[in-house]
Design a protein around this motif. Structure first.
Motif, short mmCIF file in Angstrom:
data_model
loop_
_atom_site.label_atom_id
_atom_site.label_comp_id
_atom_site.label_asym_id
_atom_site.label_seq_id
_atom_site.Cartn_x
_atom_site.Cartn_y
_atom_site.Cartn_z
N SER A 1 0.68 -1.36 -0.26
CA SER A 1 0.23 -0.06 -0.07
C SER A 1 0.69 1.48 -0.09
CB SER A 1 -1.28 -0.42 1.47
OG SER A 1 -0.44 0.40 2.56
N GLU A 2 2.36 1.40 0.85
CA GLU A 2 2.23 2.65 0.39
C GLU A 2 3.66 2.54 -1.00
OE1 GLU A 2 2.49 0.40 3.56
OE2 GLU A 2 0.86 2.11 5.47
N THR B 1 -4.82 6.92 -3.91
CA THR B 1 -3.43 8.31 -4.32
C THR B 1 -4.24 7.73 -5.68
OG1 THR B 1 -1.96 6.10 -4.67
CG2 THR B 1 -2.21 7.94 -2.41
N PHE B 2 -4.86 7.69 -6.35
CA PHE B 2 -4.96 7.01 -7.80
C PHE B 2 -6.21 6.91 -8.56
CE2 PHE B 2 -4.40 4.71 -12.00
CZ PHE B 2 -3.57 5.52 -12.34
N VAL B 3 -6.84 5.76 -7.89
CA VAL B 3 -8.30 6.13 -8.61
C VAL B 3 -9.16 6.96 -8.16
CG1 VAL B 3 -10.70 4.26 -8.75
CG2 VAL B 3 -8.24 3.06 -8.10
N PHE B 4 -8.94 7.51 -7.54
CA PHE B 4 -10.24 8.60 -7.59
C PHE B 4 -9.46 10.26 -7.77
CE2 PHE B 4 -12.35 6.24 -3.22
CZ PHE B 4 -12.84 6.33 -4.03
N ALA C 1 -9.48 18.55 -7.03
CA ALA C 1 -8.98 16.37 -7.91
C ALA C 1 -9.13 16.07 -6.37
CB ALA C 1 -8.02 16.67 -8.86
N ILE C 2 -7.59 16.44 -5.33
CA ILE C 2 -7.63 16.10 -3.88
C ILE C 2 -8.28 15.91 -3.13
CG2 ILE C 2 -5.48 15.76 -2.33
CD1 ILE C 2 -3.55 16.30 -4.76
N SER D 1 1.55 6.17 -7.12
CA SER D 1 0.91 6.66 -7.68
C SER D 1 1.53 8.52 -7.45
CB SER D 1 -0.74 6.49 -6.49
OG SER D 1 -0.88 4.94 -6.31
N THR D 2 1.16 8.39 -6.42
CA THR D 2 2.36 9.89 -6.85
C THR D 2 3.01 10.14 -7.09
OG1 THR D 2 2.66 9.75 -3.63
CG2 THR D 2 3.25 11.94 -5.08
#
Length: 444
Positions: A240-241, A393-396, A416-417, A247-248
């Protein structure tokens, strides 16, 4: 096992134990921010944009480091709690060597193809040289960057969180002083920024090597077996990390491409400032999560569910209260933070100022999401942790970036974030309700 993580933590005791990790992560986040400050002030907004475009490959390096650090720490702490000390020490040593090998592989790729990577990331002709210079120089220090990330978690598992804090503070001071010397005095531009960061990373890395060879903590270097099963478990736990950092990298790339089209180099400079703020404020939540993770792993391995329940409740209250405080502070400090980076570039200032007030809403939701992901990693539930991180961090974010700018332009980019963090909050609450609460209600 030292009593440092094998004890019944009261609320203030838990926060006191995690406090060094919080400060440590804040100082870690300041590395990149200090670079951005000096580059923006003494070189210009275009150079700041170049740093942001060059950042995704560095995020990939961070991704592997934090995967091994958090996932490996969970494996080692759990084995210590189960009384498997010899296996835990062997795995710790193997994880560090594995991290060094990964850093060398990534550095080789960057050194062979710097221009190709910069162009792929969206560098314009104006930014290309600075992108190449910063990226290549930063990767020359990649083994130290990797070791710093690993030791950051393992100092806590070794029962020495304050040592990690002291070394990180010294590293931050070194970075800041060298930024001033290289950029402000010697006018070395982005090269100076990369050198300052790299030399700063050497401080905790070299000292950490000495410490873990000295056998003064609960864990230390020993002869090891290449246990790929444990390595795979560590990678799964820390997935996950890793997903968060990968994703960042992708999201930073997406932000840069979209804002280059909508607002040019000034838009990329503006998002750089907002991402610095996110990095800084979220470091509080990440530091707390890293600080309590070995405690959670140990108590889970020892089946001390009463203690685990108390740690969980204290952690949730800390996250809720600190989220409110951070959000308020971010609104109050918005203009001051933006002015630290831009003063004469009116377009960048206006974009960043407007964006910050929208962007800051995300801090109200991100704390619980960060903690939830780390919590499942500490409990060796890498799958759930990865789901939370990947959606957050990616999908949404990617979905929001594809839709919102079409409706509201640059304002949609700033939204977005916050939208992604808000949606992830519901997912985190559901996983906590159906997975964590039944676990901590067990009898020890």
């Amino acid at each position: 096992m030292s009593a440092s993580i094998n004890q019944d933590f009261k609320p203030f005791g838990l926060i006191r134990f995690a406090f060094p990790s919080i400060i440590m992560m804040v100082f870690m986040s300041l590395y990149t921010i200090i670079d951005g400050f000096f580059v923006s002030r003494f070189v210009g907004s275009n150079a700041l944009s170049a740093l942001n475009i060059a950042f995704p490959p560095i995020s990939v390096l961070f991704a592997f480091g934090i995967m091994l650090a958090t996932g490996g720490s969970a494996v080692v702490a759990t084995q210590m709690g189960e009384g498997k000390r010899k296996e835990a020490l062997s795995n710790f040593s193997f994880f560090v060597v594995a991290g060094l090998v990964i850093s060398i592989i990534l550095t080789t790729i960057v050194l062979l193809f710097p221009t190709n990577i910069s162009l792929m990331l969206g560098a314009s002709d104006i930014l290309l040289d600075d992108c190449n210079t910063y990226m290549v120089t930063a990767f020359l220090f990649s083994p130290f960057c990797m070791l710093q990330g690993l030791f950051q978690s393992f100092f806590i598992t070794a029962g020495r969180p304050k040592l990690g804090l002291v070394l990180t503070i010294f590293a931050g001071i070194t970075n800041a002083v060298l930024d001033f010397v290289f950029i402000a005095l010697l006018q070395m531009g982005v090269l100076g920024a990369a050198l300052a960061t790299g030399i700063g990373q050497m401080v905790p890395s070299v000292c950490g090597i000495v410490f873990f060879f000295s056998k003064r903590g609960d864990i230390y270097f020993t002869k090891f077996i290449c246990n790929f099963k444990s390595l795979g478990k560590a990678c799964a736990n820390g997935a996950s990390e890793m997903v968060t950092n990968l994703s960042t990298a992708v999201i930073t790339f997406a932000f840069n491409i979209i804002l280059m089209q909508l607002a040019g180099e000034s838009g990329v400079a503006a998002i750089s400032i907002l991402l610095y703020a996110q990095f800084l404020f979220n470091s509080l939540y990440l530091g707390f999560s890293i600080g309590v993770a070995p405690i959670i792993s140990f108590q889970h391995g020892a089946e001390e569910f009463k203690r685990l329940r108390r740690v969980y409740k204290t952690s949730v209250w800390f996250i809720v209260i600190s989220s409110a405080v951070v959000t308020i502070l971010s609104y109050v400090m918005a203009d001051t933070i933006v002015k630290l980076f831009v003063e004469n570039d009116i377009k960048t200032y206006e974009l960043a100022s407007t964006g910050f007030l929208i962007f800051a809403t995300s801090f109200l939701f991100s704390g619980f999401n960060v903690f939830s992901s780390s919590l499942f990693t500490a409990l060796s539930d890498g799958k759930t942790s990865a789901i939370i991180s990947f959606t957050r961090t990616f999908v949404f974010i990617m979905a929001a970036l594809l839709v919102l700018p079409l409706i509201w332009g640059v304002t949609g980019v700033w939204l977005a974030i916050p939208v992604a963090e808000f949606l992830t909050l519901f997912l985190s609450i559901l996983y906590n309700k159906f997975k964590i609460l039944p676990l901590i209600q067990r009898k020890s």
